[in-house]
Design a protein around this motif. Structure first.
Motif, PDB file in Angstrom:
ATOM      1  N   ARG A   1      28.433   4.979  47.118  1.00 23.37           N
ATOM      2  CA  ARG A   1      28.776   5.051  48.545  1.00 23.37           C
ATOM      3  C   ARG A   1      28.126   6.236  49.238  1.00 23.37           C
ATOM      4  O   ARG A   1      27.710   6.142  50.383  1.00 23.37           O
ATOM      5  CB  ARG A   1      30.305   5.128  48.708  1.00 23.37           C
ATOM      6  N   ASP A   2      28.042   7.359  48.559  1.00 23.94           N
ATOM      7  CA  ASP A   2      27.467   8.550  49.179  1.00 23.94           C
ATOM      8  C   ASP A   2      26.855   9.429  48.099  1.00 23.94           C
ATOM      9  O   ASP A   2      27.574  10.011  47.288  1.00 23.94           O
ATOM     10  CB  ASP A   2      28.546   9.319  49.955  1.00 23.94           C
ATOM     11  N   PRO A   3      25.530   9.533  48.079  1.00 22.82           N
ATOM     12  CA  PRO A   3      24.868  10.333  47.036  1.00 22.82           C
ATOM     13  C   PRO A   3      24.745  11.802  47.381  1.00 22.82           C
ATOM     14  O   PRO A   3      23.886  12.498  46.836  1.00 22.82           O
ATOM     15  CB  PRO A   3      23.479   9.684  46.969  1.00 22.82           C
TER      16      PRO A   3
ATOM     17  N   TYR B   1      19.729   6.404  39.959  1.00 24.77           N
ATOM     18  CA  TYR B   1      19.755   5.834  41.314  1.00 24.77           C
ATOM     19  C   TYR B   1      19.193   6.763  42.392  1.00 24.77           C
ATOM     20  O   TYR B   1      18.658   6.302  43.399  1.00 24.77           O
ATOM     21  CB  TYR B   1      21.187   5.445  41.701  1.00 24.77           C
ATOM     22  N   LEU B   2      19.286   8.086  42.209  1.00 22.77           N
ATOM     23  CA  LEU B   2      18.879   9.010  43.264  1.00 22.77           C
ATOM     24  C   LEU B   2      17.375   8.958  43.558  1.00 22.77           C
ATOM     25  O   LEU B   2      16.987   8.945  44.737  1.00 22.77           O
ATOM     26  CB  LEU B   2      19.308  10.435  42.919  1.00 22.77           C
ATOM     27  N   PRO B   3      16.489   8.900  42.546  1.00 21.33           N
ATOM     28  CA  PRO B   3      15.060   8.800  42.871  1.00 21.33           C
ATOM     29  C   PRO B   3      14.730   7.562  43.700  1.00 21.33           C
ATOM     30  O   PRO B   3      13.934   7.652  44.643  1.00 21.33           O
ATOM     31  CB  PRO B   3      14.394   8.737  41.486  1.00 21.33           C
ATOM     32  N   LEU B   4      15.348   6.429  43.395  1.00 19.99           N
ATOM     33  CA  LEU B   4      15.089   5.209  44.165  1.00 19.99           C
ATOM     34  C   LEU B   4      15.601   5.360  45.591  1.00 19.99           C
ATOM     35  O   LEU B   4      14.947   4.926  46.549  1.00 19.99           O
ATOM     36  CB  LEU B   4      15.746   4.002  43.495  1.00 19.99           C
ATOM     37  N   PHE B   5      16.770   5.988  45.747  1.00 21.81           N
ATOM     38  CA  PHE B   5      17.305   6.232  47.091  1.00 21.81           C
ATOM     39  C   PHE B   5      16.321   7.065  47.911  1.00 21.81           C
ATOM     40  O   PHE B   5      16.034   6.746  49.074  1.00 21.81           O
ATOM     41  CB  PHE B   5      18.651   6.955  46.986  1.00 21.81           C
ATOM     42  N   ILE B   6      15.786   8.122  47.323  1.00 19.08           N
ATOM     43  CA  ILE B   6      14.861   8.998  48.032  1.00 19.08           C
ATOM     44  C   ILE B   6      13.575   8.268  48.382  1.00 19.08           C
ATOM     45  O   ILE B   6      13.050   8.386  49.497  1.00 19.08           O
ATOM     46  CB  ILE B   6      14.570  10.250  47.187  1.00 19.08           C
ATOM     47  N   VAL B   7      13.055   7.481  47.441  1.00 19.59           N
ATOM     48  CA  VAL B   7      11.812   6.743  47.680  1.00 19.59           C
ATOM     49  C   VAL B   7      11.992   5.743  48.826  1.00 19.59           C
ATOM     50  O   VAL B   7      11.133   5.630  49.711  1.00 19.59           O
ATOM     51  CB  VAL B   7      11.367   6.026  46.388  1.00 19.59           C
TER      52      VAL B   7
ATOM     53  N   PRO C   1      20.423  14.021  53.347  1.00 17.70           N
ATOM     54  CA  PRO C   1      19.780  12.707  53.303  1.00 17.70           C
ATOM     55  C   PRO C   1      19.189  12.266  54.640  1.00 17.70           C
ATOM     56  O   PRO C   1      18.164  11.579  54.669  1.00 17.70           O
ATOM     57  CB  PRO C   1      20.927  11.784  52.862  1.00 17.70           C
ATOM     58  N   HIS C   2      19.804  12.690  55.756  1.00 18.79           N
ATOM     59  CA  HIS C   2      19.282  12.270  57.066  1.00 18.79           C
ATOM     60  C   HIS C   2      17.932  12.917  57.374  1.00 18.79           C
ATOM     61  O   HIS C   2      17.166  12.387  58.192  1.00 18.79           O
ATOM     62  CB  HIS C   2      20.289  12.613  58.167  1.00 18.79           C
ATOM     63  N   VAL C   3      17.638  14.041  56.728  1.00 17.71           N
ATOM     64  CA  VAL C   3      16.341  14.682  56.925  1.00 17.71           C
ATOM     65  C   VAL C   3      15.214  13.762  56.467  1.00 17.71           C
ATOM     66  O   VAL C   3      14.094  13.832  56.986  1.00 17.71           O
ATOM     67  CB  VAL C   3      16.297  16.042  56.187  1.00 17.71           C
TER      68      VAL C   3
END
Length: 313
Positions: free
Chosen positions: A242-244, A160-166, A262-264
């Protein structure tokens, strides 16, 4: 004019005294507005948490703020909230000015709420630290590539993390908006994402309906195959993430990146958009911020920034 008897519901004297104290507190509240030097700060914080906290969009932040506020102001009245005590709280808290500002903002909101509800005769001024300068940290293209590679190497978060970043890099959406995104909000045919789900109250943190960037569309179509119709876009074996932050922090460490949250990624998308010379009114709408905020924080990245002024001599 007549006596009344009410059971405390317990034979334990200590518990009975607590019940009596709660009863007296409730009766005093019904007596009408009281002067600030008669009202405990902790009472107002408790009222605000019970009556407004659960309904607020940032209920977790309110709860986290109330804990240190209650510790510091225990036994103090609203009249004790002065410039000196607010400054003493800042030193006692020993956190960043941004954190202290948010927490004192909750204190101010609780006092204003009590005044609006007729529990205190007047409000008092809560002195907040100066608003901190916006953070300048953003990722270069090579840093973003390193972060994405590190995310794909994670054993626990690679699904899930790569998709979140993309998604974050292509849209600049806030973390909460991405982790709460469901497939019902994504129209792959029309190429649109509605960041504000049905039933969610509109807040100052805008969640616009935006066009899906062309390079992101393919990633979402592949991810859609693994998701359910009403499920979350970002999920871990069907369960919402909820929070990665833990997986994200681990990926940053592997990528050798410091000062990145993540906000960056939102800062990065805004910066890249300005560097590419995007129309500011269009980019601000895409990111869900005012054009004034976009120009104030990211304007210097635009190739036309002060160009005419610099040459007008």
């Amino acid at each position: 004019g007549r006596s009344r008897e009410r059971s405390t519901g317990t034979a334990d004297r200590q518990l009975a005294e607590i019940a009596l104290a709660e009863f007296l507190h409730g009766r005093q509240r019904k007596a009408g507005p009281r002067h600030p030097d008669e009202v405990l700060v902790t009472d107002l914080l408790a009222d605000y948490a019970e009556e407004k906290g659960a309904k607020a969009m940032a209920s977790d932040r309110i709860a986290y703020a109330i804990v240190p506020l209650a510790d510091f102001w225990e036994g103090k009245t609203v009249a004790n909230v002065t410039r000196q005590t607010c400054e003493a709280y800042r030193k006692w808290r020993d956190r960043s000015d941004g954190t202290v500002r948010r927490e004192l903002g909750v204190l101010r909101a609780s006092i204003n709420h009590a005044h609006a509800e007729g529990r205190v005769t007047r409000t008092v001024v809560v002195h907040l630290p100066e608003r901190p300068e916006p953070k300048e940290r953003w990722l270069t293209k090579s840093e973003a590539a390193r972060l994405l590679r590190a995310a794909m190497q994670s054993n626990k978060a690679r699904l899930y993390l790569p998709l979140f970043i993309v998604i974050a890099l292509h849209t600049g959406a806030r973390k909460e908006a991405i982790t709460s995104l469901r497939w019902t909000q994504v129209d792959l045919e029309a190429g649109l994402i509605d960041w504000n789900p049905v039933g969610r109250r509109r807040t100052k943190k805008q969640r616009p309906r935006v066009r899906i960037p062309r390079k992101l569309l393919g990633h979402l179509r592949r991810a859609r195959v693994r998701g359910s119709d009403t499920g979350f876009v970002i999920h871990d074996s069907g369960k919402p993430v909820r929070d990665p932050k833990r997986g994200f922090a681990a990926a940053c460490e592997r990528a050798g990146l410091e000062g990145v949250s993540p906000h960056v990624l939102r800062h990065t998308r805004a910066t890249w958009g300005m560097q590419a010379g995007a129309k500011t009114w269009e980019l601000s709408g895409f990111l869900g911020m005012t054009e004034a905020t976009l120009m104030n924080v990211y304007g210097h990245h635009h190739p036309d920034y002060q160009r005419h002024a610099a040459e007008a001599y």
